[in-house]
Write an enzyme that holds these catalytic residues in place. Sequence first.
Site, PDB file in Angstrom:
ATOM      1  N   TRP A 102       4.484   3.688   4.155  1.00  0.00           N
ATOM      2  CA  TRP A 102       4.574   3.884   5.409  1.00  0.00           C
ATOM      3  C   TRP A 102       5.746   3.606   6.101  1.00  0.00           C
ATOM      4  O   TRP A 102       6.413   4.426   7.026  1.00  0.00           O
ATOM      5  CB  TRP A 102       3.405   3.493   6.377  1.00  0.00           C
ATOM      6  CG  TRP A 102       2.188   3.777   5.909  1.00  0.00           C
ATOM      7  CD1 TRP A 102       1.173   3.196   5.294  1.00  0.00           C
ATOM      8  CD2 TRP A 102       1.458   5.244   5.620  1.00  0.00           C
ATOM      9  NE1 TRP A 102       0.133   3.970   4.933  1.00  0.00           N
ATOM     10  CE2 TRP A 102       0.245   5.198   5.062  1.00  0.00           C
ATOM     11  CE3 TRP A 102       2.104   6.425   6.084  1.00  0.00           C
ATOM     12  CZ2 TRP A 102      -0.303   6.529   4.891  1.00  0.00           C
ATOM     13  CZ3 TRP A 102       1.407   7.755   6.046  1.00  0.00           C
ATOM     14  CH2 TRP A 102       0.121   7.568   5.595  1.00  0.00           C
ATOM     15  N   ASP A 172       4.514  -0.747  13.883  1.00  0.00           N
ATOM     16  CA  ASP A 172       3.309   0.016  13.400  1.00  0.00           C
ATOM     17  C   ASP A 172       2.220  -0.726  13.011  1.00  0.00           C
ATOM     18  O   ASP A 172       2.356  -1.436  11.875  1.00  0.00           O
ATOM     19  CB  ASP A 172       3.723   0.687  12.348  1.00  0.00           C
ATOM     20  CG  ASP A 172       2.694   1.839  11.520  1.00  0.00           C
ATOM     21  OD1 ASP A 172       1.641   1.514  12.244  1.00  0.00           O
ATOM     22  OD2 ASP A 172       3.014   2.436  10.533  1.00  0.00           O
ATOM     23  N   LYS A 196      -8.128   3.612  11.360  1.00  0.00           N
ATOM     24  CA  LYS A 196      -8.275   2.378  10.385  1.00  0.00           C
ATOM     25  C   LYS A 196      -9.160   1.353  10.957  1.00  0.00           C
ATOM     26  O   LYS A 196     -10.216   1.055  10.484  1.00  0.00           O
ATOM     27  CB  LYS A 196      -6.908   1.992   9.897  1.00  0.00           C
ATOM     28  CG  LYS A 196      -6.591   2.661   8.758  1.00  0.00           C
ATOM     29  CD  LYS A 196      -5.084   3.125   8.539  1.00  0.00           C
ATOM     30  CE  LYS A 196      -4.885   3.999   7.672  1.00  0.00           C
ATOM     31  NZ  LYS A 196      -3.739   4.746   7.786  1.00  0.00           N
TER      32      LYS A 196
END
Length: 359
Positions: A102, A172, A196
């Site tokens: 990511w 993030d 999530k």
Amino acid sequence: MTHRVVNFNPGPGTLPDEVLVEAGEGLLDYRGTGMGVMELSHRSKPYEEIHFGLMAAIKDLLGAGDEWEVLLLQGGASLQFSMLPMNLMTSGRAAYTVTGEWAQRAVKEAKRHGTVEIAATTEAEKFRRVPRADEVRFEPGADYLHFTTNNTIYGTQWPSEPPAGDTPLVADMSSDFLSRPVALERYAVIYAGAQKNLGPSGVTVAILRKDLLARAKSDLPTMLSYRTHADNKSLYNTPPCWAIFISMLCCRWLQRQGGLTGIGARNEAKAKLLYDELDRTGFYRPTAERESRSRMNVTFRLADEAQEERLAKEATAAGLVGLKGHRAVGGLRASIYNAMPVSGVEALVAFLRDFEARG
Ligand SMILES: *Cc1c(COP(=O)(O)O)cnc(C)c1O
């Protein structure tokens, strides 16, 4: 009777039963409106209560004051990889730590908008750990330092923030948002896709310090400008009302769990339970280095792939679902986000012990 498995999926992930039951009431007739939440006008009073209710609950959970702006966006965390540099790379240079896939994607997009300096990377060690504080280095004057708090695929998590000095710190937090207390004063921007640890997919939360927002670029496509969404309280266009509704219910649920302190202690206990079992004999091999272990995504391997496959299959048959590792790394992964109850982890530990005993 509805049948629910123990769901270790990495994202979208499991949601609290309590929230889903409550959500059902919003499906057909929300609070006597004769309409479901999905059918409400986003300009109506009942919807505004949901919308501003989520923003307020996020601020309350984080202890964020008036200097913070909460935005409810779309496009996932992936769109933030672009929006962030477009809006905030004002001098054309930013620093990034690279701790997994990511983070790599965030770098890839940032490079389209300016110069990216890699402040630290653990790629040479296959991302088995996050960098130590003394490994993080970058030139002064960067617009911001970006890091990924929890690396969903590799099962690592920063135990504390990388040292940013006076440089605005951007995170993030997609896979550990609202999972533990946060030292908010160290941050300038936090963003997270909801699916999530917050709620369903479809809404992305960005929390920005207002002084930074004031300095953001403005010559941008309207929908890609943070200021558009800030000026319009995230109601410039039609928001993802249903995802916001469920996320709001999840935040209320978090408040009932004792806020971030309460859920943080429970998440720590869950992770300890699982790692203790994985460390017990050497049969299971946790992949992350000990100091970098994630409390959200517990990654481990067995002696060979055939055995891993057998474990995942037998676990599924036993009602323990979603344990296969990410396709990029293989192995096994148990995602134990906020909504995973302690009993779910206990069931997994019992299964793992039995699987080992059977060989
Ligand atoms: C899943 C994930 C993303 C991507 O999220 P989308 O909402 O699917 O764009 C980004 N960062 C991290 C850390 C993630 O776990």
